[in-house]
Design an enzyme around this catalytic site. Sequence first.
Site, PDB file in Angstrom:
ATOM      1  N   ARG A   1       0.844  -1.087  -0.009  1.00 15.40           N
ATOM      2  CA  ARG A   1      -0.090   0.056   0.003  1.00 15.40           C
ATOM      3  C   ARG A   1       0.921   1.129  -0.065  1.00 15.40           C
ATOM      4  NH1 ARG A   1       1.695   3.177   4.411  1.00 15.40           N
ATOM      5  NH2 ARG A   1       1.000   2.504   6.406  1.00 15.40           N
TER       6      ARG A   1
ATOM      7  N   GLU B   1      -7.228   7.452   7.630  1.00 19.45           N
ATOM      8  CA  GLU B   1      -6.081   8.207   8.262  1.00 19.45           C
ATOM      9  C   GLU B   1      -5.490   9.076   7.333  1.00 19.45           C
ATOM     10  OE1 GLU B   1      -3.130   5.885  10.367  1.00 19.45           O
ATOM     11  OE2 GLU B   1      -1.459   7.056   9.691  1.00 19.45           O
TER      12      GLU B   1
ATOM     13  N   ARG C   1      -5.557   5.767   0.488  1.00 12.32           N
ATOM     14  CA  ARG C   1      -4.712   4.903   0.617  1.00 12.32           C
ATOM     15  C   ARG C   1      -4.747   3.915  -0.505  1.00 12.32           C
ATOM     16  NH1 ARG C   1      -2.574   3.546   5.912  1.00 12.32           N
ATOM     17  NH2 ARG C   1      -1.787   5.395   6.713  1.00 12.32           N
TER      18      ARG C   1
ATOM     19  N   CYS D   1       0.570  10.727   9.614  1.00 11.73           N
ATOM     20  CA  CYS D   1       1.559  10.255  10.433  1.00 11.73           C
ATOM     21  C   CYS D   1       3.085  10.372   9.907  1.00 11.73           C
ATOM     22  CB  CYS D   1       1.186   8.929  10.896  1.00 11.73           C
ATOM     23  SG  CYS D   1       2.212   8.043  12.099  1.00 11.73           S
TER      24      CYS D   1
ATOM     25  N   THR E   1       5.321   8.249  10.289  1.00 15.05           N
ATOM     26  CA  THR E   1       5.727   6.985   9.901  1.00 15.05           C
ATOM     27  C   THR E   1       5.543   6.741   8.659  1.00 15.05           C
ATOM     28  OG1 THR E   1       3.666   5.971  10.586  1.00 15.05           O
ATOM     29  CG2 THR E   1       5.427   6.309  12.299  1.00 15.05           C
TER      30      THR E   1
ATOM     31  N   ARG F   1       4.276   0.515   2.204  1.00 12.42           N
ATOM     32  CA  ARG F   1       4.239  -0.552   3.285  1.00 12.42           C
ATOM     33  C   ARG F   1       3.850  -1.859   2.721  1.00 12.42           C
ATOM     34  NH1 ARG F   1       1.052  -3.187   7.010  1.00 12.42           N
ATOM     35  NH2 ARG F   1       2.285  -4.130   8.602  1.00 12.42           N
TER      36      ARG F   1
ATOM     37  N   ARG G   1       3.749  -7.213  13.014  1.00  7.44           N
ATOM     38  CA  ARG G   1       2.418  -6.840  13.790  1.00  7.44           C
ATOM     39  C   ARG G   1       1.725  -8.033  13.976  1.00  7.44           C
ATOM     40  NH1 ARG G   1       0.432  -1.527  10.224  1.00  7.44           N
ATOM     41  NH2 ARG G   1       2.386  -0.161  10.858  1.00  7.44           N
TER      42      ARG G   1
ATOM     43  N   GLU H   1      -1.561  -3.087  13.187  1.00  6.38           N
ATOM     44  CA  GLU H   1      -0.964  -2.892  14.555  1.00  6.38           C
ATOM     45  C   GLU H   1      -1.826  -2.935  15.605  1.00  6.38           C
ATOM     46  OE1 GLU H   1      -1.367   1.735  12.656  1.00  6.38           O
ATOM     47  OE2 GLU H   1       0.327   1.330  13.554  1.00  6.38           O
TER      48      GLU H   1
HETATM   49  N1  ARG Z   1       0.002   6.577  16.642  1.00  2.00           N
HETATM   50  C1  ARG Z   1       0.199   5.075  16.516  1.00  2.00           C
HETATM   51  C2  ARG Z   1       1.241   4.729  17.548  1.00  2.00           C
HETATM   52  O1  ARG Z   1       2.121   5.759  17.959  1.00  2.00           O
HETATM   53  C3  ARG Z   1       0.269   4.708  15.324  1.00  2.00           C
HETATM   54  C4  ARG Z   1       1.709   4.816  14.503  1.00  2.00           C
HETATM   55  C5  ARG Z   1       1.849   4.532  13.144  1.00  2.00           C
HETATM   56  N2  ARG Z   1       0.844   3.786  12.764  1.00  2.00           N
HETATM   57  C6  ARG Z   1       0.023   4.477  11.750  1.00  2.00           C
HETATM   58  N3  ARG Z   1      -1.020   3.876  11.323  1.00  2.00           N
HETATM   59  N4  ARG Z   1       0.104   5.665  11.424  1.00  2.00           N
HETATM   60  O2  ARG Z   1       1.544   3.599  18.055  1.00  2.00           O
END
Ligand code: ARG
Length: 388
Positions: A158, A257, A261, A303, A305, A312, A341, A346
């Site tokens: 993704r 999010e 995506r 985010c 990340t 990913r 995970r 997650e």
């Molecule tokens: N905020 C969450 C954490 O710190 C998710 C972090 C990464 N995952 C995401 N879907 N952005 O655990």
Amino acid sequence: MLVFSRGNRLRFGVIFRQTQCVNCRHYGKKGKEVDKELLKEMEKRYQIFAKTDSKSLLKKHLTQEIFDKLKTRTTPSFNSTLLHCINSGLCNPDSGVGIYAPDAEAYKVFGAIFDPIIEEYHRGFKKTDKHPESCYGSGKDFPNLDPDNAFIVSTRVRCGRSVQCYPFNPCLTEQQYAELQYKLCSALHSLEGEYFGTYMPLAGMDKSTQQKLIDDHFLFKEGDRFLETAGASRFWPNGRGIFFNKKKNFLVWVNEEDHIRIISMEKGGDLGKVYDRMIGGVEALGKKIEFSRDERLGFLTFCPTNLGTSIRASVHIKLPKLNADKEKMQQLADEYHLQVRGTSGEHSEAKGGVHDISNKRRMGLTEYQAIKEMHDGINALIEAECNA
Ligand code: ARG
């Protein structure tokens, strides 16, 4: 506790209504002063958080000094404060990371906290580094990871995209959600060939259809506390939805999010094929929608990340011997820059010994290199399983 309500209003914060383009940076222009009550609340909650034993990157990097430096700042276009960035991490000390950018400018204004977190998460992407230009390469370089179907249940790749001129979730108005959904839905319905499909809005979807889609790992979960406290669930389920092609091996999530995506997935371990399908989908959609990209950070996401490539690439994989030796599995994962995970993504458990394993870093390398990192790592894990 400051929680982002599902309405447009924050209890202590600002009401986000502006519609400026997030990419037209307002250099030189300052945001409003931080509300005094909000500042007090932020100070109080930071002191409590600093005493927790949270293992998050936020806890590690948000020192009193950085907190003091950033606590009175706001972003020029949306008046986002430090609290908007860290609320999720403060409310959820079990976060791995604990920070989100309420708007794109936050990555700069609050760079003193984002930069060290980005550097650690993406394994050495420094504040002076620049994310490389996109380079997808081709899936033919990635042979099937499990031709005998002995370990891999399914493979998924993704990426995330934001749409130019729209802020991230916490700053979107209800009208902008509707607008974005309309734009994306029209663009998606114009896709052809293997990408031809249907958009299903979440609003009005019956619960059993929704649950079935979640159980089959097609649809995002509802009520994610990390996103909710980050201000990403306002007006839920309005403006959110999912698009599938006919074979249900190409999906697009709208306004979960991130604005977009793009997901390619299928049973088995043919990473090259899954990757090629994702590339084709992103390129086709990129002809209809303008994605936000930052010169230094790469593709912009909510985010940190997911910045950079936002790629990913993951497998659902059963490795019974390694599963019995968790330390070895984690050690190999670290060595190959992989993230392990649970089965439902997650913050979930591994059901029936099935793990979701993916590349961890997405910044400072090209898309091709991110996929290669995952391919090499999964090969190494399978080899270790066979030799165990
Ligand atoms: N905020 C969450 C954490 O710190 C998710 C972090 C990464 N995952 C995401 N879907 N952005 O655990």
